[in-house]
Design an enzyme around this catalytic site. Structure first.
Site, PDB file in Angstrom:
ATOM      1  N   SER B 203      43.930  18.053  34.099  1.00 21.97           N
ATOM      2  CA  SER B 203      42.726  18.428  33.367  1.00 21.97           C
ATOM      3  C   SER B 203      42.282  17.308  32.420  1.00 21.97           C
ATOM      4  CB  SER B 203      42.988  19.693  32.555  1.00 21.97           C
ATOM      5  OG  SER B 203      43.245  20.768  33.431  1.00 21.97           O
ATOM      6  N   TRP B 229      47.275  15.232  45.228  1.00 20.49           N
ATOM      7  CA  TRP B 229      46.436  16.367  45.608  1.00 20.49           C
ATOM      8  C   TRP B 229      45.026  15.943  45.985  1.00 20.49           C
ATOM      9  CZ3 TRP B 229      48.351  18.907  40.524  1.00 20.49           C
ATOM     10  CH2 TRP B 229      49.693  19.293  40.694  1.00 20.49           C
ATOM     11  N   GLU B 442      38.768  21.271  40.591  1.00 21.12           N
ATOM     12  CA  GLU B 442      37.471  20.788  40.094  1.00 21.12           C
ATOM     13  C   GLU B 442      37.186  21.292  38.678  1.00 21.12           C
ATOM     14  OE1 GLU B 442      34.114  20.055  42.416  1.00 21.12           O
ATOM     15  OE2 GLU B 442      35.103  20.441  44.307  1.00 21.12           O
TER      16      GLU B 442
END
Lengths: 254, 633
Positions: B203, B229, B442
């Site tokens: 994040s 990822w 996202e």
């Protein structure tokens, strides 16, 4: 070779839509209902494009006659690979009366005008199921016809067409120019891809009036009524084989 | 948190003053907006003015330019184009793609990939002259909705490619970069991927460690680092990579590291990837680690400016979020139709199960959540298409709301179907697994909630500072103070000065009024938080979370009122049904928002927050639960 193919593209209510009869019983509800290209016409378009791709034809022209609304049927044909399209505009008030008798005249006039050597049509439209336009077009043009085609091959100005008939297949040979109508198993039409749909917008789409093609529409029949199929009667439960036989006998079924 | 703070700073400030609906604050806005147009020397107190509905509710104001009437930006031609694109897309997913098979294979079947290439699905928003389909955001949203209804694994393969993978080239690339890369990614010949996340940087995206240094002759950059990822990491040829680069600080003259975005081709050499990750869902989508070992990147492959990469990363993510809401509304549409079919036919206790209230409430709530999400997705895509730059909070809300709504709806669809829903055969268990990631990637929903709350509060704070400055020089700023003074006085007396949302259909007036009143309460709660905590408000995450939840509810209310109003005005066959959806939604959402508002400011909830902090601390200290077993052993 320089064979031009004219293909008919009728816009019909999509096959997946549940048809509803209009309250005035003079037709079916078309407003707000999904429409698409007549599936048999889609097969005709696909066949014409394949002939072009196999260098058996020089140009594929998609044609339609109706009022000016909704060009998407012709656009779909162009996206699939037709080279250009012609839309013969019919005044909105006359559209209700368009049937094989009228459309075949327009198609014949267009075939002459464009110097087409093959008119490829769906064997019938799934809305009115007339199954007459190809035959009538051939008659107007005085060209040979090969209907219900499930295979078409062309060689030396002749077409060899395999037709689906009751009890089997019939292979006929017709010399060009000719009219062919496409049956279900002729081919599996391709999808119009998204980039081709966008590119199709740049392809030529001519609009002609009935006057331009020299056709005057005359009405030969009038729709008296359109009605839903009768609803199925509720059944009854019988308690034994004997009473079933008795009931069937009573109903005159055996 | 750092990323949120950095985002706050990066938020575009300069916006032309727009005409706002007639509320008491009109005069204030025009006064305050004036200095904005002038140069850099503008006083710090000049608050930014924004047409964003969400930003403005943080000041207790209703600004409905982007809300009412429900926007539709499609021209007649675009509508016709879109109508033509829908059918083949739907047919493709119904007839050619097998979502269950992709899930089992853990990759998208090659036949489907080839079909998608032919369909043009990899370049929906690439201009037609560069080989794409040329969709605007609204057209894209409508097509993505179809993908979401059928196969989220394929959806991520497509989304990672175009919504983030090469979106940077589309929005920040120069002419040469666009011409070089877009045709091949649009055709699907080259897959693209977005490489931001790293093992130590999730994040907090600004903390990435991948680093690129310029070669001595300046002709290229040398990139080293690793990413994790990465969707499409194993199949992509083109990567948008974010890495630290040495940049001269303009003030101090020292070299500092700042993030730069690069276009990296696998063929540059030194780009490798790990094995596909084993995941809970979206298994068909390829997820891998990607390593960069002394990758030589030509200087012309810098995307945007050196040192401005973080902003580009955020732009890309902001720009793509509405697409997730669109996909989710498609997913819900499909889950709901399965549940409805089952409920309509399943007999229990001698009745169809849809005749029972327990099932009716489920179906109704599912329909409302879908309606809200879809309304958000297309409102935002339309705002973006009409050129708005002020959609970031709205887009974040649509992602948070859509991902949670779809999760709940599909879970409830399984519940309606009972044991049948639990079986693979029903096709819903895969959807639930696939959906889980949408709340995480996202920008996790938690970070996005903080982003919404903090950006909104910062906006409100700007206006608050303007008042404080004005108070220092009262004679010159009399208008500001009078407006603000009267607003507070009215609020203090418990009176509402704002009318209902303007232009909402008459039969929804009560709901519109409820929204307006709640917005006012919300604004006042935000003001008290700002006054109470000042800049330290960034650390009050319990409160911020509640503020975000209220903001989400209020924006959703505005979106559905707007859409239902349009349907009523057009007298659509579904208008009365939509009115019911909107009415129940707004009634419940406003009361929920008030609950959250209260939670953000009341003393008793504050002591609960403190207790929860302490409970969590105990757990951490104890390495797990603190209380023993109920039996004592």
């Amino acid at each position: 070779m320089s064979m031009k193919i004219l293909v008919g593209c009728k816009r019909v209510i999509d096959y997946a839509v549940k048809i509803r009869v209009r309250p005035d019983k003079m037709g079916v509800v078309t407003e707000g209902v999904k429409h698409s290209m007549n599936p048999f016409d889609e097969i005709a378009v696909e066949e014409a494009i394949r002939m072009k791709e196999a260098k058996k034809a020089s140009e594929v022209i998609a044609v339609r006659c109706y009022s000016t609304i909704q060009q998407e049927t012709l656009r779909t044909a162009l996206a699939m690979g037709a080279d250009r399209a012609i839309h013969v505009e019919v005044p909105a008030k006359d559209c209700e009366n368009l049937g094989p008798a009228q459309v075949s005249k327009v198609l014949a006039a267009l075939a002459r005008r464009e110097g087409a050597s093959l008119v490829l049509l769906g064997k019938q439209a799934i809305d009115d199921d007339s199954n007459a336009t190809a035959q009538m077009t051939a008659a107007h043009l005085d060209w040979p016809q090969a209907t219900y085609a499930s295979k078409v091959s062309s060689c030396d100005g002749k077409l060899t067409v395999t037709r689906e008939v009751d009890g089997g297949l019939e292979t006929v040979e017709v010399s060009l120019p000719a009219v062919v109508s496409a049956d279900l198993r002729l081919n599996e039409p391709r999808y119009a891809t998204l980039p081709n749909i966008m590119k199709a917008k740049k392809k030529k789409l001519d609009k002609l009036s009935l006057g331009d093609v020299g056709v005057e529409l005359r009405q030969h029949l009038a729709v008296v009524a359109v009605s839903d199929p009768p609803t199925r009667q509720a059944g009854v439960t019988v308690d034994s084989v004997d009473s079933l036989i008795e009931a069937l006998r009573h109903a005159g079924r055996i | 948190m750092h990323s949120s703070r950095a985002r706050l700073l990066a938020a575009p400030r300069a916006l032309v003053a727009q005409s706002f609906p007639s509320t008491a604050s009109v005069r204030w806005q025009s006064t305050a907006a004036a200095p904005q147009s002038s140069t850099k020397t503008k006083p710090k107190s000049a608050p930014e003015t924004s047409p964003s509905f969400v930003k403005n509710i943080f000041c207790g104001r209703l600004v409905t330019d982007q809300i009412l009437p429900y926007p539709n930006v499609l021209t007649e031609e675009q509508t016709e184009n879109l109508n033509m694109l829908i059918d083949p897309t739907e047919k493709f997913f119904q007839e050619c793609n097998d979502a269950a098979r992709n899930d089992e294979l853990e990759r998208v079947d090659e036949k489907t990939m080839q079909g998608l290439r032919e369909q043009g699905a990899f370049g929906l928003q690439v201009p037609t002259e560069l080989g794409g389909v040329g969709c605007n955001n609204t057209m894209y949203a409508r097509l993505v909705e179809i993908v979401g209804a059928h196969d989220l694994g394929v959806g991520i393969t497509l989304g990672a490619h175009q919504s983030i993978g090469f979106k940077g080239i589309l929005i920040a690339g120069n002419k040469e970069q666009k011409e070089k890369y877009l045709p091949k990614v649009a055709s699907g010949e080259h897959m693209a991927a977005f490489a931001l996340t790293e093992p130590s940087s999730g994040s907090d995206a600004n903390s990435i460690r991948s680093r690129a240094v310029p070669s001595d002759d300046g002709s290229h950059w040398i990139l080293n680092g690793s990413k994790i990822w990465i969707s499409n990491g194993g199949i992509a040829e083109v990567f948008t990579v974010f890495a630290q680069t040495p940049v001269k600080d303009e003030r101090t003259g020292e070299m500092v590291d700042k993030v730069t975005a690069f276009i990296v081709e696998r063929s540059f050499g030194g780009v490798t990837n790990g094995a596909p990750e084993k995941k809970m869902g979206i298994k068909a989508s390829n997820t891998t680690e990607v390593y960069f070992d002394n990758v030589k990147i030509p200087a012309e492959n810098v995307l945007g400016e050196v040192g401005k990469g973080f902003k580009i990363a955020m732009e890309i993510l902001n720009n793509g979020r509405f697409g997730m809401a669109a996909a989710m509304s498609g997913t819900m549409r499909s889950s709901i139709s399965k549940a409805v079919e089952f409920a309509a036919n399943r007999n229990q206790f001698g009745r169809k199960i849809h005749e029972f209230g327990a099932i009716q409430e489920k179906l109704a709530r599912m329909a409302m959540l879908q309606y809200v999400t879809e309304s958000l997705a297309f409102m935002i895509s339309s705002n973006m298409d009409s050129g708005s730059k002020e959609y970031h909070l709205e887009a974040a809300i649509s992602k948070v709301f859509g991902s949670e709504a779809a999760w709940w709806v599909t879970d409830e669809a399984i519940q309606v179907m009972g044991g049948m829903g639990f079986m693979k055969e029903s096709g819903l268990e895969r959807v639930v697994r696939d959906l889980r990631i949408f709340r995480i990637f996202e920008g996790t929903n938690d970070i996005l909630r903080l982003f919404v709350a903090l950006t909104g509060l910062q906006y409100a704070g700007g206006h608050l500072r303007a008042i404080q400055t004005a108070i220092k020089n009262p004679t010159a700023n009399l208008g500001v103070i009078l407006d603000e003074g009267s607003k507070r006085a009215i609020r203090a007396m418990g009176l509402s000065h704002s009318g209902p949302l303007p232009d909402v259909f008459l039969s929804l007036k009560d709901q519109a009024l409820d929204v307006a009143k709640t917005v006012e309460e919300f604004g006042s709660a935000c003001e008290s938080l700002l006054i109470k905590y000042g800049n330290n408000v960034v650390d009050q995450q319990f409160q911020l979370n509640r503020i975000a939840n209220a903001a989400i509810d209020l924006y959703c209310c505005a979106a559905v009122l707007s859409r239902a109003t349009r349907s009523l005005e057009l007298d659509l066959p579904s208008a009365q049904h939509e009115k019911k959806l909107a009415t129940v939604w707004v009634n419940e959402a406003c009361s929920r928002a008030r609950y959250h508002i209260k939670g953000s400011r009341s003393g008793s909830t504050k002591s609960d927050f403190d207790a929860m902090t302490s409970i969590s601390n105990d757990l951490i200290e104890n390495g797990g639960l603190v209380a023993g077993r109920a039996l004592g052993f």
